[in-house]
Design a protein around this motif. Structure first.
Motif, PDB file in Angstrom:
ATOM      1  N   THR A 105      16.191 -22.070 -42.953  1.00 53.44           N
ATOM      2  CA  THR A 105      16.390 -20.735 -42.666  1.00 53.44           C
ATOM      3  C   THR A 105      15.415 -20.103 -42.029  1.00 53.44           C
ATOM      4  O   THR A 105      14.312 -20.062 -42.637  1.00 53.44           O
ATOM      5  N   ILE A 109      12.250 -22.496 -45.559  1.00 54.52           N
ATOM      6  CA  ILE A 109      12.189 -21.053 -44.765  1.00 54.52           C
ATOM      7  C   ILE A 109      10.858 -21.219 -43.780  1.00 54.52           C
ATOM      8  O   ILE A 109       9.880 -21.681 -44.318  1.00 54.52           O
ATOM      9  N   VAL A 140      13.126 -16.937 -41.280  1.00 51.43           N
ATOM     10  CA  VAL A 140      13.009 -15.560 -41.809  1.00 51.43           C
ATOM     11  C   VAL A 140      12.091 -14.474 -41.171  1.00 51.43           C
ATOM     12  O   VAL A 140      11.439 -15.080 -40.247  1.00 51.43           O
ATOM     13  N   GLU A 141      12.266 -13.224 -41.403  1.00 48.46           N
ATOM     14  CA  GLU A 141      11.402 -12.352 -40.532  1.00 48.46           C
ATOM     15  C   GLU A 141      10.126 -11.888 -41.452  1.00 48.46           C
ATOM     16  O   GLU A 141       9.173 -11.237 -41.016  1.00 48.46           O
TER      17      GLU A 141
END
Length: 268
Positions: free
Chosen positions: A155, A128, A157-158
């Protein structure tokens, strides 16, 4: 090669006298530093209130200039490989197995990740990162090393709440050069949630910039912490953190902690 751990820990890079001495020793770096300070000041103003949004913009700016610029200060291809191998060899020496399930926080362009992916069984690597731009470069790294059949997960992510990941799944969690760029509230957020996704008996290794003096930051990009600050933070979330002395002997400028679930109290 970085200086000794003692020398690294004694520096306060936020002090004016340190900056002046550094500028006198490296006059060629003054103008690039001023440009970076101006850019960072604008990005902090634009994204005030969210360090993650600010640093995502820093990563986007660095990646647009050079994919390597966003990873470790624009190292040479040789240094990129060397630092990645250092991380891989370290975990391999600590028993990393092909069947382990690994979460890499801040996987970047897979400087170490491609080696982890190659070593692990298919589907056992999850990377991530807050930067979509650097994850595009990560996919190029996968293609370059022919690792498509390992089906890793990459992925964006915030934040570091990890709420989309399953309970107790990852036997190894790894974050290299992430907390060195993070204010304490971001580290606390990660430690508040990483225990949930960490499998029983698993561990979470992370590096950080260590200081033995006052904790400080430079340009809101580089943060320096005392070891005990992070140990106490982990303990507040029911985790134990151990300083990894053997990492300290390697030619890298950061220190490392290993976080595990706290052992249950013995019953009488």
């Amino acid at each position: 090669m970085p200086g000794s751990p003692e020398a690294r820990g004694s520096r306060n890079r936020a002090r004016l006298d340190y900056k002046l001495r550094y500028a006198l020793r490296h006059p060629d770096r003054v103008v690039p530093y001023a440009r970076r300070a101006a850019r960072d000041g604008w990005l902090r103003l634009k994204h005030r209130g969210s360090h993650v949004a600010y640093y995502r913009a820093v990563m986007a700016s660095d990646t647009a200039r050079s994919p390597q610029a966003a990873i470790g200060g624009n190292p040479s291809p040789e240094r990129w490989l060397e630092i990645g191998r250092m991380q891989f060899d370290y975990l391999l020496g600590h028993g990393l197995r092909p069947q382990d399930r690994m979460l890499e926080i801040g996987c970047g362009n897979l400087r170490a990740g491609w080696r982890f992916i190659r070593h692990l069984e298919p589907g056992h690597y999850y990377g991530i990162d807050i930067s979509p731009d650097i994850l595009i470069e990560a996919k190029k790294t996968l293609v370059r090393y022919g690792l498509q059949d390992k089906v890793p997960y990459l992925t964006p992510v915030e934040d570091l709440r990890l709420e989309f990941l399953p309970d107790g799944w990852f036997t190894v969690v790894h974050a290299h050069s992430v907390f060195s760029h993070s204010p304490l509230e971001v580290i606390d957020e990660c430690l508040a949630h990483v225990g949930r996704v960490l499998a029983p008996g698993g561990f979470f290794d992370f590096t950080f910039d260590r200081t033995e003096g006052p904790e400080h930051q430079v340009l809101r990009e580089d943060f320096y912490y005392r070891t005990q600050t992070l140990v106490r933070l982990a303990r507040g979330h029911g985790l134990e953190a151990r300083f990894m002395d053997d990492w300290e002997r390697l030619p890298h400028g950061q220190s490392k902690l290993r976080v595990t679930h706290r052992a249950p109290s013995p019953t009488i």
